[in-house]
Design an enzyme around this catalytic site. Structure first.
Site, PDB file in Angstrom:
ATOM      1  N   HIS A  15      74.851  -0.755 -42.038  1.00 44.23           N
ATOM      2  CA  HIS A  15      74.182  -0.526 -40.715  1.00 44.23           C
ATOM      3  C   HIS A  15      72.762  -0.256 -41.122  1.00 44.23           C
ATOM      4  O   HIS A  15      72.307   0.508 -40.258  1.00 44.23           O
ATOM      5  CB  HIS A  15      74.939   0.777 -40.035  1.00 44.23           C
ATOM      6  CG  HIS A  15      76.625   0.698 -40.036  1.00 44.23           C
ATOM      7  ND1 HIS A  15      77.302   0.452 -40.672  1.00 44.23           N
ATOM      8  CD2 HIS A  15      76.851   0.178 -38.634  1.00 44.23           C
ATOM      9  CE1 HIS A  15      78.523   0.170 -40.259  1.00 44.23           C
ATOM     10  NE2 HIS A  15      78.541   0.055 -38.670  1.00 44.23           N
TER      11      HIS A  15
ATOM     12  N   SER B 297      66.398  21.934 -58.330  1.00 43.30           N
ATOM     13  CA  SER B 297      66.514  21.933 -56.856  1.00 43.30           C
ATOM     14  C   SER B 297      67.886  22.549 -56.532  1.00 43.30           C
ATOM     15  O   SER B 297      68.953  22.086 -56.707  1.00 43.30           O
ATOM     16  CB  SER B 297      66.502  20.637 -56.134  1.00 43.30           C
ATOM     17  OG  SER B 297      66.618  20.521 -54.889  1.00 43.30           O
TER      18      SER B 297
ATOM     19  N   GLU C 101      77.651  14.421 -47.196  1.00 38.36           N
ATOM     20  CA  GLU C 101      76.880  13.479 -48.005  1.00 38.36           C
ATOM     21  C   GLU C 101      76.159  13.926 -49.348  1.00 38.36           C
ATOM     22  O   GLU C 101      76.265  13.395 -50.477  1.00 38.36           O
ATOM     23  CB  GLU C 101      75.826  12.387 -47.033  1.00 38.36           C
ATOM     24  CG  GLU C 101      76.443  11.735 -46.000  1.00 38.36           C
ATOM     25  CD  GLU C 101      76.729  12.497 -44.834  1.00 38.36           C
ATOM     26  OE1 GLU C 101      76.373  13.478 -44.723  1.00 38.36           O
ATOM     27  OE2 GLU C 101      77.524  11.818 -43.967  1.00 38.36           O
TER      28      GLU C 101
ATOM     29  N   ARG D 126      78.388  -6.158 -45.137  1.00 31.70           N
ATOM     30  CA  ARG D 126      79.146  -5.055 -45.257  1.00 31.70           C
ATOM     31  C   ARG D 126      80.555  -5.432 -45.858  1.00 31.70           C
ATOM     32  O   ARG D 126      81.154  -4.798 -46.678  1.00 31.70           O
ATOM     33  CB  ARG D 126      79.084  -4.043 -44.278  1.00 31.70           C
ATOM     34  CG  ARG D 126      79.600  -4.670 -42.898  1.00 31.70           C
ATOM     35  CD  ARG D 126      79.662  -3.450 -41.953  1.00 31.70           C
ATOM     36  NE  ARG D 126      79.938  -4.024 -40.709  1.00 31.70           N
ATOM     37  CZ  ARG D 126      80.796  -3.378 -39.755  1.00 31.70           C
ATOM     38  NH1 ARG D 126      81.293  -2.173 -40.003  1.00 31.70           N
ATOM     39  NH2 ARG D 126      81.203  -3.733 -38.377  1.00 31.70           N
TER      40      ARG D 126
END
Lengths: 673, 673
Positions: free
Chosen positions: B450, B151, B401, B353
């Site tokens: 979150h 990829s 990311e 968290r």
């Protein structure tokens, strides 16, 4: 009527601070840094006329940003995308400050009271509330939002799509994209940068708000605006560095950005980036350029202090936004209700990916709204089929899937129907963009080819094994997985007619034509005669059925063919099974599934993808909540071993999702009855 | 012993052509363009010693690429990543041509027969076969593969991770990444470029194979190597442009790339990119630089023609690869078996968290292999907790990311245990990279904070609603969703001990401590005393249970608290429910689920995420295939309406996944009994 920019900037700052404090949350500091630039864009006067000649008229030639505030979808409106979506307080504030005369009435300097505001400033105090149109990050609830943002680095791609759309349609609108310096670390931005310059999008203006501070500390480049300029220029853009709080410099920058280009000459047709050195929190001295103020609203006490600093604010002020200069209508639509249909001979072998290409070529002949995007795989996905007759409808997106999806979202919002394709596995590269497009409730058709282990020798990196799950997990997204060429063409048509995102998965290998499709000799006949078998979203096809079925085998794509092969062999041994082609994975044909469950008690789902989130779970999940059903079993055959290179048939056998695996399982069931 | 590069290049070309023709598929043209550069890298002689001084010894100072071919995981080996994974025939061919003396024996020029080849050239003829180690794109089956690729655009990120790992561990190895020109359209490459220069990775060498042709036509920039150079330099790299088929130029380039840096000076510590102008299909005149030859093996007839052109090939030739110069051992491990455990007071409120941050800080004290990566959200995910005592363990990855996950994969392969965090929704940005890491069977812990609509006012773009489904769909990936601080810390520890990828989802809002955790007064006690409740992968916790339960409510994260609140209210009305904390979503605790199903008949799954691929489908799917179960129902409460901004409690109510929705459903069931 000339706008008073300093006063308007003050008003906008007032709005930002009061609305976020009222909400108790939000991103005022990120909004304040971009305020002056955006106030200039919305309300600043361009000195040039459209043809570039200077205008000595005191009124100037209208604001840089030109849009009909009463007609948000007007195809001639300039577009403004807040890629840094967390600056939503600024976005909303601009529209509370913005106004327009009705009926194209020309107003004098003292008549700004006759301007109708885009939104009522009172509404700003509802920011982030459950009942408000003004959400934490801009969404479609707010009429001026181009696309929902908030997942950084995606807005420029949308802008590229909208700008390219303008070029394709011969429309004059400009597309402006506001970005932050933290977010341009996102690679998707650089995909967009490269593609924008490749397509000479000189109608695209990116505004970079370099306020130095990210969510927790300084960005990688800090205040080094020269490096941003070098990067932009190396990617083929024109770039201007300015002080983002100096109205003179900002004005000059927008003048340059909006100067119409002379007769096309090499090097001139470039998109432009305005790189603005700004101060985070500008206008509130005690938060200016300070780390730790990201995403923090001022307390009531801090607000008072800040408003005292701001000084007197003229709340009656309205900034006039000019209407678009030209008014070109856009009449794209369907020429003929039903496209041609490719002839397929029953029993022949055609890959469903090939059928997709055929369907697309046929569709593009009749529907002008369709635009085709592919990420350098079009000779594999067969999206290149449209190049023959309609090369203008094909947009090469190169190996940059995230940007491709963002572009599609831009096209979709401007009224096009984008068909977006690459290998299914590579759509996972753009999952965040696809997620945001679902939140935008867009109308994009995604086609992922090379599904499953059945692609063979290329191996696991190329196999689409999780995209059924991926697309199913998104709201209001239709998921289709046709098994043969005829059903593929019909479902591509259904997808085109459907309002909303659709995912269609196609396979690499050639498979038999299963469904009927009459041949047409000579002249065209009524297209209706071709539709022997109905294929619809939410439908399924029970291919084999009897009252002696001891199990139902559900397949899709290649596994449907394995199921049919299993049927034939089992029949020879006197064992009957039902076979269902579950081409609509979402939504499911629950009625047919219920019927099969009641009548056969044993459901076997065979799928060429990973187990979780796939067809088995969709079926088992749907059945588990049906009141009337009891005493049934659902079994799963799916890809459970780490896949590898090999011949398609070897791999289907290895993963135990082939004919033999089905037969074995059916016989086990048969023996236990 | 000096290698004969021209002859070795011929041998490697021979291998590429014969292996792909034998396979009937593969990418010979993409492999041929990079052959000369890679032959130089593997077998070319560096003229410099490690300290930079020239070496007059005819033997030279060993190959540029230095590795112990018998010890692939030797921490001192240079690393070679084929980001353009489809050039796998070249990758395998290099190792068929490569050899090394055993026992550091010094050989003379005529002794190359005593070199042991890395792999047997015969094996090349098994390329792409089901039983072969040599897959279509490199995978872990082949011992010299760093990470599976195929990829595109992901290899440089992995290289950044490996290069940074070398810096952190004080190791001398270099990391080489081969990329194609098509693939650098991928934004992930530019994330890696920016981060690599930010971290001054002068031990990272990227080789760009500019062969002009993509899968279907020319790339965006064609042969414009100057633009590639400008881009690389603007991103902070040194860049050299060369003729990729001129050994003299290639040699000079690698000399520059591997020259040790003088005492650190500003501007000198840059990663380096060798931009090689090459010809796709080089060495086979009738395919050289021709479009249409991507991914196409030569037919038997074409092969004969090509081999005739190649001329005589010395198949006995072996290219000597030098051992690493220094030998530094790497002794990272766990200092103490069990880390400290944070004190949590029952009944208090702590966000999971936050508990993650606490757990991480405790873990890092005892396990030297842990490295923490975050994408500019560490003050929200609480990954920043480690900065206090171990800033050297924290790697800021900025808002990129995809690159962060690629870096984590690089770290993982070099023996580290990366803990990678950002908002759950933003992990969807890196789904393709996460997918590839699962194929690599890596050991990465992903933490998505979150989760769900319960994040509140920030709105839908920030809500993690599909990541449970996303991670579940990947092979061998554990998915955990703890509901309170105590269980979070314990599960973070379990995740660290587990060999393989793990996803842990945390929530934004503060929730009550549910599980016991004894206080420690004064001196440390035996850590075992703290473990009142066992939390394990594949486990669950039945919090409320009686023999009168009319339904079982399964929750995770925030919804577990809603379930407990519903329990209390229903109890007052004399209605009993079972409550299960399904903190391990994959694998599931099937035994507890079966027990609950048999005993209560009605299962209600409440989850703060989208329905498809989520906990309901996991549960319903698991139960549906259990033979012994019958006459039960599973009901789903999940996020089904397009989410929006608002207070957490308002949103939970709106989505009907709160206490009241549970009570309502239970009462409906109660009434029907």
């Amino acid at each position: 009527m000339k706008n008073n920019l300093e006063q308007l900037a003050k008003l906008v700052r007032y709005y930002i601070l009061t609305s976020t404090t009222a909400a108790g949350s939000g991103h005022p500091s990120s909004s304040l840094s971009a305020t002056d630039i955006m106030v200039e864009l919305m309300f600043g006067r361009s000195q040039n006329k459209a043809d570039g000649s200077a205008n000595a008229d005191e009124r100037g030639n209208g604001s840089f940003f030109r849009a009909d505030l009463n007609d948000h979808e007007n195809p001639n409106n300039d577009r403004l995308i807040f890629s840094k979506g967390h600056a939503s307080p600024l976005f909303y504030a601009l529209y509370a400050a913005a106004g327009q005369a009705r009926n194209d009435v020309e107003l004098n300097a003292d008549e700004h009271g006759k301007l109708h505001r885009a939104i009522d400033p009172e509404e700003l105090l509802t920011l982030r509330k459950f009942t408000s149109r003004l959400e934490g990050h801009p969404t479609s609830l707010f009429p001026f939002t181009e696309v929902p943002t908030g997942s950084l680095g995606q807005g420029l791609s949308v802008g590229v799509g909208m700008a390219l759309n303008a070029k394709l349609d011969g429309l004059d609108y400009r597309t402006y994209v506001l970005m932050g310096d933290s977010e341009i670390a996102e690679g998707s931005v650089w995909e967009a940068m490269a593609v924008a310059s490749f397509y000479n999008l000189n109608n695209l203006v990116a505004v970079l708000d370099i306020n130095r501070l990210g969510q927790r500390g300084e960005t990688m480049l800090g205040v080094n605006t020269e490096i941003y300029k070098q990067r932009a220029e190396s990617f083929g853009w024109n770039a201007i560095v300015i002080d983002g709080h100096n109205f003179e410099e900002i004005t000059k920058a927008f003048e340059t950005a909006t100067s119409p280009q002379p007769s096309p000459q090499k090097g001139r047709e470039k998109p432009i980036m305005i790189i603005a050195r700004t101060i985070k929190g500008k206008g509130v001295s005690f938060i200016e350029d300070k780390d730790g103020w990201h995403g923090k609203a001022l307390s009531a006490e801090e607000l008072n202090k800040a408003l005292a600093e701001l000084g007197e604010v003229d709340k009656s002020l309205v900034g006039e936004v000019a209407l678009p200069e030209r008014s070109k209508s856009q009449e794209l639509g369907i020429k003929v209700e039903t496209p041609k249909f490719t002839n397929y001979e029953e029993g022949k072998k055609v890959a469903t990916r090939k059928a997709y290409g055929n369907a697309l070529a046929n569709l593009v002949e009749v529907d002008e709204r369709i635009v085709v995007l592919d990420a350098e795989t079009s000779n594999s996905t067969y999206a290149d089929s449209v190049k023959k007759n309609h090369p203008e409808k094909f947009v090469e997106c190169f190996i940059a899937e995230q940007n491709m999806v963002g572009m599609a979202l831009g096209f979709s919002r401007r009224g096009k129907i984008p068909f977006v394709s690459t290998f299914a596995a590579f759509l996972s590269r753009a999952f965040d963009q696809i997620r945001m497009s679902a939140l935008a409730q867009s109308n994009i058709k995604f086609i992922g080819s090379h599904a499953g282990v059945s692609i063979g020798e290329d191996g696991s990196s190329q196999m689409g094994l999780e995209e059924i799950a991926m697309f199913r997990a998104l709201p209001e997204t239709v998921v289709l997985y046709p098994s043969d060429a005829v059903s593929t063409e019909k479902l591509v048509l259904e997808a085109a007619k459907h309002k909303g995102n659709v995912y269609i998965q196609t396979t690499r290998k050639e498979t038999e034509i299963i469904y009927r499709n009459d041949k047409i000799d000579g002249n065209d006949k009524n297209e209706q005669e071709l539709m022997q078998q109905e294929f619809k979203i939410g439908g399924s096809c029970t291919l084999k059925s009897s009252d002696k079925d001891i199990a139902t085998v559900i397949g899709a794509g290649v596994t449907l063919h394995e199921a049919l092969a299993a049927y034939e062999e089992l029949k020879k041994e006197g064992i009957n099974i039902r076979v269902i082609d579950l081409y609509s994975v979402k939504p499911l044909d629950l009625e047919s599934l219920k019927k099969a469950t009641v009548e056969t008690k044993n459901i076997i789902v065979v799928e060429d993808n990973h187990h979780e989130g796939g067809i088995y779970e969709a079926v088992a999940g749907a059945l588990a909540s049906v009141e009337s059903l009891s005493s049934y079993k659902v079994a799963s055959l799916s890809v459970t071993k780490l896949p590898r290179s090999g011949k398609p048939d070897e791999l289907l056998a290895y993963e135990e999702i082939d004919k033999n695996a089905i037969i074995k399982l059916v016989k086990t069931i048969n023996n236990s009855i």
